[in-house]
Design an enzyme around this catalytic site. Structure first.
Site, PDB file in Angstrom:
ATOM      1  N   GLU A   1       2.811  -8.647  11.844  1.00  0.00           N
ATOM      2  CA  GLU A   1       2.209  -8.285  10.599  1.00  0.00           C
ATOM      3  C   GLU A   1       3.644  -8.062   9.548  1.00  0.00           C
ATOM      4  OE1 GLU A   1      -0.102  -4.954  10.208  1.00  0.00           O
ATOM      5  OE2 GLU A   1      -0.625  -5.565   8.050  1.00  0.00           O
TER       6      GLU A   1
ATOM      7  N   ASP B   1       0.776  -1.077   0.065  1.00  0.00           N
ATOM      8  CA  ASP B   1      -0.114  -0.053   0.071  1.00  0.00           C
ATOM      9  C   ASP B   1       0.841   1.253  -0.026  1.00  0.00           C
ATOM     10  OD1 ASP B   1      -1.403  -2.116   0.522  1.00  0.00           O
ATOM     11  OD2 ASP B   1      -2.458  -1.356   2.210  1.00  0.00           O
TER      12      ASP B   1
END
Ligand code: 9WN
Length: 438
Positions: A402, A171
Protein backbone atom coordinates in the site's frame (compact mmCIF):
# COMPACT_ATOMS: atom_id res chain seq x y z
CA UNK A 1 11.96 -9.01 -8.71
CA UNK A 2 12.82 -8.95 -12.41
CA UNK A 3 11.07 -6.35 -14.54
CA UNK A 4 9.15 -8.92 -16.64
CA UNK A 5 7.95 -10.58 -13.48
CA UNK A 6 6.59 -7.26 -12.25
CA UNK A 7 4.08 -7.24 -15.09
CA UNK A 8 2.99 -10.78 -14.23
CA UNK A 9 2.83 -9.84 -10.56
CA UNK A 10 0.63 -6.84 -11.32
CA UNK A 11 -1.72 -8.98 -13.40
CA UNK A 12 -1.89 -11.59 -10.66
CA UNK A 13 -2.90 -8.98 -8.05
CA UNK A 14 -5.53 -7.38 -10.24
CA UNK A 15 -7.04 -10.80 -10.88
CA UNK A 16 -6.78 -11.80 -7.23
CA UNK A 17 -8.59 -8.66 -6.09
CA UNK A 18 -11.33 -8.81 -8.74
CA UNK A 19 -14.75 -9.60 -7.24
CA UNK A 20 -17.14 -10.19 -10.12
CA UNK A 21 -17.63 -6.61 -11.26
CA UNK A 22 -15.30 -4.53 -9.11
CA UNK A 23 -11.88 -4.65 -7.45
CA UNK A 24 -11.05 -4.44 -3.75
CA UNK A 25 -7.92 -2.39 -2.93
CA UNK A 26 -6.56 -5.39 -1.01
CA UNK A 27 -8.35 -8.52 0.16
CA UNK A 28 -8.24 -8.26 3.92
CA UNK A 29 -7.76 -4.66 4.98
CA UNK A 30 -10.20 -3.07 2.50
CA UNK A 31 -12.79 -5.65 1.36
CA UNK A 32 -15.06 -3.26 -0.60
CA UNK A 33 -14.86 -0.93 -3.57
CA UNK A 34 -13.15 2.42 -2.98
CA UNK A 35 -13.84 5.47 -5.09
CA UNK A 36 -10.47 6.84 -6.26
CA UNK A 37 -8.77 3.44 -6.04
CA UNK A 38 -11.21 2.18 -8.66
CA UNK A 39 -10.12 4.80 -11.13
CA UNK A 40 -6.44 3.86 -11.01
CA UNK A 41 -7.26 0.16 -10.86
CA UNK A 42 -9.31 0.35 -14.04
CA UNK A 43 -6.21 1.61 -15.87
CA UNK A 44 -4.42 -1.55 -14.71
CA UNK A 45 -7.23 -3.83 -15.86
CA UNK A 46 -7.30 -2.19 -19.28
CA UNK A 47 -3.97 -3.84 -20.15
CA UNK A 48 -5.46 -7.31 -19.77
CA UNK A 49 -9.24 -6.94 -20.00
CA UNK A 50 -10.69 -3.65 -21.12
CA UNK A 51 -14.06 -5.06 -20.21
CA UNK A 52 -13.02 -5.20 -16.53
CA UNK A 53 -11.90 -1.56 -16.65
CA UNK A 54 -15.35 -0.58 -17.90
CA UNK A 55 -17.22 -2.76 -15.40
CA UNK A 56 -15.11 -1.37 -12.57
CA UNK A 57 -16.30 2.16 -13.28
CA UNK A 58 -19.87 1.04 -13.94
CA UNK A 59 -20.05 -0.63 -10.51
CA UNK A 60 -18.64 2.44 -8.82
CA UNK A 61 -21.20 4.74 -10.41
CA UNK A 62 -24.01 2.32 -9.47
CA UNK A 63 -23.54 3.77 -5.96
CA UNK A 64 -23.90 7.41 -7.02
CA UNK A 65 -26.46 9.40 -5.01
CA UNK A 66 -29.33 11.35 -6.50
CA UNK A 67 -27.58 14.63 -5.75
CA UNK A 68 -24.55 13.40 -7.73
CA UNK A 69 -22.34 12.51 -4.75
CA UNK A 70 -20.04 9.60 -5.53
CA UNK A 71 -19.39 7.80 -2.23
CA UNK A 72 -15.91 6.94 -1.07
CA UNK A 73 -16.84 3.30 -0.34
CA UNK A 74 -19.40 1.10 -2.09
CA UNK A 75 -20.38 -1.88 0.07
CA UNK A 76 -21.31 -4.30 -2.71
CA UNK A 77 -20.82 -7.25 -0.37
CA UNK A 78 -22.96 -6.43 2.67
CA UNK A 79 -22.12 -9.53 4.66
CA UNK A 80 -18.43 -8.76 4.85
CA UNK A 81 -17.88 -7.66 8.45
CA UNK A 82 -14.14 -7.19 8.80
CA UNK A 83 -14.00 -3.46 8.09
CA UNK A 84 -14.92 -0.54 10.29
CA UNK A 85 -17.01 1.52 9.65
CA UNK A 86 -19.31 -0.75 7.66
CA UNK A 87 -22.57 0.21 5.94
CA UNK A 88 -24.67 -0.05 9.13
CA UNK A 89 -22.47 2.41 10.90
CA UNK A 90 -22.71 4.92 8.05
CA UNK A 91 -26.51 4.55 8.02
CA UNK A 92 -26.85 6.50 4.79
CA UNK A 93 -30.57 5.66 4.53
CA UNK A 94 -31.02 8.93 6.48
CA UNK A 95 -30.49 10.68 3.16
CA UNK A 96 -33.42 10.05 0.78
CA UNK A 97 -31.15 10.34 -2.27
CA UNK A 98 -28.80 7.54 -1.21
CA UNK A 99 -29.53 4.34 -3.15
CA UNK A 100 -30.98 1.41 -1.20
CA UNK A 101 -28.46 -0.81 -2.97
CA UNK A 102 -25.56 -0.82 -3.27
CA UNK A 103 -25.03 0.54 0.22
CA UNK A 104 -22.36 3.19 0.59
CA UNK A 105 -20.52 5.59 2.84
CA UNK A 106 -21.77 9.18 3.15
CA UNK A 107 -18.67 11.09 2.04
CA UNK A 108 -16.67 11.32 -1.18
CA UNK A 109 -13.03 11.15 -2.39
CA UNK A 110 -10.86 12.86 -5.06
CA UNK A 111 -12.73 13.00 -8.37
CA UNK A 112 -10.28 11.08 -10.55
CA UNK A 113 -12.76 9.56 -12.99
CA UNK A 114 -12.75 12.30 -15.61
CA UNK A 115 -9.02 11.94 -16.17
CA UNK A 116 -9.22 8.17 -15.93
CA UNK A 117 -11.70 8.13 -18.82
CA UNK A 118 -9.43 10.35 -20.87
CA UNK A 119 -6.46 8.11 -20.09
CA UNK A 120 -8.38 5.03 -21.25
CA UNK A 121 -9.45 6.81 -24.43
CA UNK A 122 -5.84 7.75 -25.14
CA UNK A 123 -4.88 4.09 -24.82
CA UNK A 124 -7.78 2.76 -26.93
CA UNK A 125 -8.86 5.69 -29.12
CA UNK A 126 -10.90 3.63 -31.57
CA UNK A 127 -12.40 0.98 -29.34
CA UNK A 128 -16.16 1.06 -29.94
CA UNK A 129 -17.10 -0.46 -26.57
CA UNK A 130 -15.03 2.09 -24.73
CA UNK A 131 -16.34 4.98 -26.78
CA UNK A 132 -19.95 4.03 -26.18
CA UNK A 133 -19.27 3.50 -22.46
CA UNK A 134 -17.59 6.91 -22.16
CA UNK A 135 -20.49 8.63 -23.90
CA UNK A 136 -22.91 6.81 -21.63
CA UNK A 137 -21.16 7.61 -18.34
CA UNK A 138 -20.10 11.17 -19.24
CA UNK A 139 -23.26 12.84 -17.79
CA UNK A 140 -22.85 10.94 -14.50
CA UNK A 141 -19.26 12.03 -14.12
CA UNK A 142 -20.24 15.63 -14.86
CA UNK A 143 -23.03 15.23 -12.30
CA UNK A 144 -20.49 14.18 -9.66
CA UNK A 145 -18.57 17.41 -10.36
CA UNK A 146 -21.81 19.41 -10.29
CA UNK A 147 -22.48 17.99 -6.83
CA UNK A 148 -19.16 19.41 -5.62
CA UNK A 149 -19.78 22.83 -7.15
CA UNK A 150 -23.35 23.01 -5.85
CA UNK A 151 -22.82 21.63 -2.34
CA UNK A 152 -19.17 21.93 -1.39
CA UNK A 153 -18.51 25.50 -2.48
CA UNK A 154 -21.10 27.62 -0.65
CA UNK A 155 -19.13 30.87 -1.14
CA UNK A 156 -18.89 30.14 -4.90
CA UNK A 157 -15.12 30.50 -5.03
CA UNK A 158 -14.42 27.52 -7.26
CA UNK A 159 -12.70 25.56 -4.46
CA UNK A 160 -14.40 22.59 -2.79
CA UNK A 161 -14.35 21.89 0.92
CA UNK A 162 -13.98 18.52 2.58
CA UNK A 163 -15.40 17.80 6.01
CA UNK A 164 -13.67 14.53 6.79
CA UNK A 165 -9.99 13.48 6.48
CA UNK A 166 -11.11 10.35 4.61
CA UNK A 167 -12.39 12.58 1.81
CA UNK A 168 -8.88 13.91 1.20
CA UNK A 169 -7.55 10.42 0.48
CA UNK A 170 -4.65 11.31 2.85
CA UNK A 171 -6.42 10.31 6.05
CA UNK A 172 -3.93 10.85 8.85
CA UNK A 173 -1.69 13.46 7.25
CA UNK A 174 -0.33 15.91 9.86
CA UNK A 175 -2.15 18.54 7.79
CA UNK A 176 -5.34 17.66 9.62
CA UNK A 177 -3.95 17.50 13.17
CA UNK A 178 -4.88 21.01 14.19
CA UNK A 179 -8.42 20.78 12.86
CA UNK A 180 -8.91 17.44 14.59
CA UNK A 181 -7.64 18.92 17.84
CA UNK A 182 -10.60 21.31 17.79
CA UNK A 183 -12.83 18.31 18.38
CA UNK A 184 -13.48 17.53 22.02
CA UNK A 185 -14.60 13.96 22.42
CA UNK A 186 -17.33 13.26 24.92
CA UNK A 187 -16.88 9.56 25.63
CA UNK A 188 -20.48 9.26 26.78
CA UNK A 189 -21.89 10.33 23.41
CA UNK A 190 -19.35 8.82 21.01
CA UNK A 191 -20.81 5.47 19.89
CA UNK A 192 -18.87 2.37 20.81
CA UNK A 193 -16.86 1.01 17.88
CA UNK A 194 -14.24 -1.58 17.18
CA UNK A 195 -11.42 -1.11 14.68
CA UNK A 196 -10.41 -3.95 12.37
CA UNK A 197 -7.53 -2.27 10.56
CA UNK A 198 -5.06 -2.65 13.44
CA UNK A 199 -5.78 -6.37 13.64
CA UNK A 200 -4.81 -6.75 10.00
CA UNK A 201 -1.98 -4.20 9.55
CA UNK A 202 0.63 -3.28 12.20
CA UNK A 203 -0.74 -0.51 14.41
CA UNK A 204 2.41 1.64 14.04
CA UNK A 205 1.63 1.88 10.31
CA UNK A 206 -1.98 3.02 10.88
CA UNK A 207 -3.74 6.10 12.33
CA UNK A 208 -3.94 6.39 16.12
CA UNK A 209 -7.04 5.87 18.31
CA UNK A 210 -7.07 9.61 18.99
CA UNK A 211 -7.51 10.14 15.26
CA UNK A 212 -10.09 7.37 14.85
CA UNK A 213 -12.27 8.87 17.60
CA UNK A 214 -12.33 12.07 15.61
CA UNK A 215 -13.03 10.28 12.33
CA UNK A 216 -16.05 8.71 14.04
CA UNK A 217 -17.11 12.06 15.47
CA UNK A 218 -17.12 13.63 11.99
CA UNK A 219 -19.00 10.67 10.55
CA UNK A 220 -21.65 11.11 13.23
CA UNK A 221 -21.83 14.82 12.45
CA UNK A 222 -22.51 14.02 8.79
CA UNK A 223 -25.20 11.52 9.75
CA UNK A 224 -26.83 14.01 12.12
CA UNK A 225 -27.38 16.31 9.13
CA UNK A 226 -28.47 13.41 6.89
CA UNK A 227 -25.27 13.98 4.98
CA UNK A 228 -26.66 17.28 3.82
CA UNK A 229 -23.94 19.88 3.26
CA UNK A 230 -25.71 23.00 4.54
CA UNK A 231 -25.80 21.84 8.16
CA UNK A 232 -22.35 20.30 7.93
CA UNK A 233 -20.91 23.56 6.62
CA UNK A 234 -22.42 25.40 9.60
CA UNK A 235 -21.17 23.05 12.26
CA UNK A 236 -18.15 21.02 11.22
CA UNK A 237 -14.91 21.91 13.05
CA UNK A 238 -13.13 20.25 10.14
CA UNK A 239 -13.70 22.26 6.95
CA UNK A 240 -10.87 22.44 4.45
CA UNK A 241 -10.26 23.46 0.86
CA UNK A 242 -7.74 20.77 0.11
CA UNK A 243 -5.00 20.92 -2.52
CA UNK A 244 -5.22 17.34 -3.77
CA UNK A 245 -9.01 17.25 -3.83
CA UNK A 246 -9.19 20.46 -5.87
CA UNK A 247 -6.23 19.70 -8.15
CA UNK A 248 -7.75 16.35 -9.07
CA UNK A 249 -11.12 17.97 -9.74
CA UNK A 250 -9.50 20.58 -11.99
CA UNK A 251 -7.60 17.91 -13.91
CA UNK A 252 -10.79 15.91 -14.38
CA UNK A 253 -12.74 19.02 -15.45
CA UNK A 254 -10.17 19.49 -18.21
CA UNK A 255 -10.35 15.86 -19.24
CA UNK A 256 -14.14 16.04 -19.44
CA UNK A 257 -13.89 19.19 -21.53
CA UNK A 258 -11.51 17.39 -23.92
CA UNK A 259 -13.75 14.33 -24.09
CA UNK A 260 -16.89 16.43 -24.52
CA UNK A 261 -15.34 18.35 -27.42
CA UNK A 262 -14.28 15.13 -29.12
CA UNK A 263 -17.83 13.75 -28.98
CA UNK A 264 -19.69 17.02 -29.58
CA UNK A 265 -21.14 17.18 -26.04
CA UNK A 266 -21.99 20.36 -24.16
CA UNK A 267 -19.00 21.54 -22.09
CA UNK A 268 -20.09 25.12 -21.31
CA UNK A 269 -20.72 24.46 -17.63
CA UNK A 270 -17.41 22.63 -17.26
CA UNK A 271 -15.53 25.49 -18.87
CA UNK A 272 -17.05 28.01 -16.48
CA UNK A 273 -16.15 25.90 -13.44
CA UNK A 274 -12.69 25.33 -14.77
CA UNK A 275 -11.81 28.94 -15.36
CA UNK A 276 -12.79 29.96 -11.85
CA UNK A 277 -11.28 26.96 -10.07
CA UNK A 278 -7.94 27.08 -11.79
CA UNK A 279 -7.28 30.74 -11.03
CA UNK A 280 -8.59 30.55 -7.47
CA UNK A 281 -6.39 27.52 -6.76
CA UNK A 282 -3.32 29.26 -8.13
CA UNK A 283 -3.91 32.42 -6.08
CA UNK A 284 -5.52 31.28 -2.88
CA UNK A 285 -3.60 28.07 -2.22
CA UNK A 286 -0.09 29.28 -3.05
CA UNK A 287 1.94 29.78 0.13
CA UNK A 288 4.66 32.36 -0.56
CA UNK A 289 6.68 31.55 2.49
CA UNK A 290 6.91 27.83 1.77
CA UNK A 291 6.89 28.22 -2.02
CA UNK A 292 4.34 25.47 -2.36
CA UNK A 293 0.57 25.00 -2.53
CA UNK A 294 -1.12 24.48 0.83
CA UNK A 295 -4.71 23.58 1.85
CA UNK A 296 -6.89 26.40 3.22
CA UNK A 297 -8.45 25.85 6.61
CA UNK A 298 -11.90 27.44 6.29
CA UNK A 299 -12.50 27.38 10.05
CA UNK A 300 -9.05 28.65 10.98
CA UNK A 301 -9.08 31.22 8.15
CA UNK A 302 -5.60 30.49 6.78
CA UNK A 303 -3.24 28.07 5.09
CA UNK A 304 -2.27 24.80 6.68
CA UNK A 305 1.35 25.63 6.07
CA UNK A 306 3.33 22.45 5.55
CA UNK A 307 5.31 20.99 2.69
CA UNK A 308 3.50 17.82 1.67
CA UNK A 309 2.46 15.81 -1.30
CA UNK A 310 -1.08 17.01 -2.13
CA UNK A 311 -0.04 20.28 -3.76
CA UNK A 312 2.25 18.45 -6.18
CA UNK A 313 -0.80 17.03 -7.94
CA UNK A 314 -1.36 20.58 -9.23
CA UNK A 315 1.36 19.85 -11.82
CA UNK A 316 -0.81 17.14 -13.30
CA UNK A 317 -3.71 19.61 -13.47
CA UNK A 318 -1.62 22.22 -15.29
CA UNK A 319 -2.25 24.76 -12.54
CA UNK A 320 1.14 26.21 -11.50
CA UNK A 321 2.75 29.14 -13.28
CA UNK A 322 6.22 28.32 -14.70
CA UNK A 323 7.82 29.83 -11.58
CA UNK A 324 5.57 27.90 -9.20
CA UNK A 325 6.24 24.70 -11.13
CA UNK A 326 9.99 25.31 -10.89
CA UNK A 327 9.69 25.59 -7.09
CA UNK A 328 7.82 22.29 -6.88
CA UNK A 329 10.43 20.65 -9.06
CA UNK A 330 13.22 22.09 -6.85
CA UNK A 331 11.55 20.59 -3.79
CA UNK A 332 11.49 17.12 -5.34
CA UNK A 333 15.01 17.45 -6.61
CA UNK A 334 16.35 18.40 -3.17
CA UNK A 335 14.67 15.37 -1.56
CA UNK A 336 16.25 13.17 -4.20
CA UNK A 337 19.65 14.70 -3.45
CA UNK A 338 19.22 13.98 0.25
CA UNK A 339 18.72 10.24 -0.11
CA UNK A 340 14.94 9.95 -0.23
CA UNK A 341 12.80 8.04 -2.65
CA UNK A 342 10.50 10.66 -4.08
CA UNK A 343 8.05 11.58 -3.11
CA UNK A 344 7.57 11.25 0.68
CA UNK A 345 4.00 12.18 1.57
CA UNK A 346 5.06 14.70 4.22
CA UNK A 347 7.86 17.16 4.97
CA UNK A 348 10.86 15.08 6.03
CA UNK A 349 12.23 17.96 8.13
CA UNK A 350 9.10 18.36 10.22
CA UNK A 351 8.92 16.78 13.69
CA UNK A 352 5.56 15.43 12.53
CA UNK A 353 7.19 13.35 9.81
CA UNK A 354 6.87 9.60 10.42
CA UNK A 355 8.39 7.49 7.65
CA UNK A 356 6.26 4.45 8.50
CA UNK A 357 2.86 5.76 9.39
CA UNK A 358 0.52 5.90 6.44
CA UNK A 359 0.16 9.51 5.21
CA UNK A 360 2.70 11.04 7.57
CA UNK A 361 5.74 10.20 5.44
CA UNK A 362 5.59 7.08 3.20
CA UNK A 363 5.66 7.03 -0.61
CA UNK A 364 2.35 6.17 -2.35
CA UNK A 365 2.13 4.75 -5.88
CA UNK A 366 -0.88 6.67 -7.16
CA UNK A 367 0.69 9.94 -6.06
CA UNK A 368 3.88 9.10 -7.95
CA UNK A 369 1.77 8.30 -10.98
CA UNK A 370 0.11 11.74 -11.00
CA UNK A 371 3.31 13.61 -10.17
CA UNK A 372 5.20 11.77 -12.90
CA UNK A 373 2.67 12.81 -15.53
CA UNK A 374 2.59 16.36 -14.18
CA UNK A 375 6.37 16.76 -14.29
CA UNK A 376 6.47 15.49 -17.85
CA UNK A 377 3.82 17.98 -18.86
CA UNK A 378 5.97 20.84 -17.51
CA UNK A 379 9.12 19.50 -19.19
CA UNK A 380 10.88 18.34 -16.00
CA UNK A 381 11.85 15.11 -17.67
CA UNK A 382 14.75 14.20 -15.39
CA UNK A 383 12.68 14.52 -12.23
CA UNK A 384 9.83 12.61 -13.87
CA UNK A 385 12.22 9.76 -14.64
CA UNK A 386 13.28 9.61 -11.00
CA UNK A 387 9.69 9.64 -9.72
CA UNK A 388 8.96 6.74 -12.04
CA UNK A 389 12.08 4.72 -11.36
CA UNK A 390 11.90 5.29 -7.58
CA UNK A 391 8.48 3.69 -7.44
CA UNK A 392 9.50 0.82 -9.69
CA UNK A 393 12.59 0.20 -7.56
CA UNK A 394 10.54 0.17 -4.35
CA UNK A 395 8.08 -2.31 -5.83
CA UNK A 396 10.86 -4.54 -7.17
CA UNK A 397 12.56 -4.64 -3.83
CA UNK A 398 9.56 -4.69 -1.51
CA UNK A 399 6.62 -6.03 -3.62
CA UNK A 400 3.20 -4.49 -4.25
CA UNK A 401 2.31 -2.81 -0.96
CA UNK A 402 0.00 0.00 0.00
CA UNK A 403 2.86 2.45 0.81
CA UNK A 404 6.63 2.52 1.21
CA UNK A 405 9.47 3.69 3.39
CA UNK A 406 10.96 6.82 1.75
CA UNK A 407 14.50 6.76 3.30
CA UNK A 408 16.87 4.89 0.99
CA UNK A 409 19.20 3.90 3.83
CA UNK A 410 16.30 2.29 5.66
CA UNK A 411 14.83 0.59 2.61
CA UNK A 412 18.16 -1.21 2.21
CA UNK A 413 17.35 -3.05 5.44
CA UNK A 414 13.71 -3.93 4.60
CA UNK A 415 12.09 -6.84 2.78
CA UNK A 416 8.51 -5.54 2.54
CA UNK A 417 6.50 -2.35 2.11
CA UNK A 418 3.98 -1.01 4.64
CA UNK A 419 0.20 -1.30 5.13
CA UNK A 420 -1.80 -3.76 3.02
CA UNK A 421 -0.07 -6.24 0.68
CA UNK A 422 -1.04 -7.29 -2.87
CA UNK A 423 -2.38 -3.81 -3.40
CA UNK A 424 -4.49 -3.02 -6.47
CA UNK A 425 -3.60 0.57 -7.29
CA UNK A 426 0.08 -0.11 -6.65
CA UNK A 427 -0.13 -2.93 -9.20
CA UNK A 428 -2.03 -0.75 -11.67
CA UNK A 429 0.13 2.37 -11.35
CA UNK A 430 3.40 0.44 -11.48
CA UNK A 431 2.24 -1.44 -14.53
CA UNK A 432 1.20 1.75 -16.29
CA UNK A 433 4.51 3.44 -15.47
CA UNK A 434 6.42 0.40 -16.69
CA UNK A 435 4.54 0.54 -19.99
CA UNK A 436 5.08 4.27 -20.29
CA UNK A 437 8.85 3.91 -20.52
CA UNK A 438 9.51 7.52 -19.39
C1 9WN B 1 -10.47 5.01 4.48
C2 9WN B 1 -8.41 2.33 0.11
C3 9WN B 1 -8.28 3.59 0.93
C4 9WN B 1 -7.68 4.76 0.12
C5 9WN B 1 -7.31 5.94 1.01
C6 9WN B 1 -6.41 5.43 2.12
C7 9WN B 1 -7.12 4.33 2.92
C8 9WN B 1 -9.29 4.08 4.21
C9 9WN B 1 -8.85 3.43 5.51
O1 9WN B 1 -7.45 3.27 2.05
O2 9WN B 1 -8.26 4.89 3.56
O3 9WN B 1 -10.96 5.52 3.28
O4 9WN B 1 -9.66 2.69 6.07
O5 9WN B 1 -7.72 3.67 5.97
O6 9WN B 1 -6.02 6.49 2.94
O7 9WN B 1 -6.66 6.94 0.25
O8 9WN B 1 -8.61 5.18 -0.84
O9 9WN B 1 -7.19 1.99 -0.47
Amino acid sequence: MELERLVDGAERILTLNWRDGFTVPTGKLYPFQWNWDSGFTSIGHSYFQLDYAIRELQSLFSGQWENGMLPHIIFHNENEDTYFPNHDFWGTHVNPGAPQRPKSSGITQPAVHGFILENLLEKFPDNEDLISFVKHIFPDVVKSHRFLYAHRDPQREGLMFIFHPWESGRDNSPLWDESLERIEIDASTLPHYQRWDTRIAPSDERPTSYQYDRYVYLLQLGKKYRYDEAGIFEESPFLIQDTLMNAVLIKSNQSLINIGKRFGLDVGELEEWQQQSRSCFKEKLWNHELQTFAPFDVRGGGHIAFKEIGGLASLYADIPSPVQAQRLNDYLWSLHGRGFYICPSFDVDSPLFDSKRYWRGPVWSQMNWMIYHGLKKYGFVETAKIVRSDLIELVRKLCFYEYYEPQKSKVATLTAGYGGSDFSWTAACTLDLLKDGA
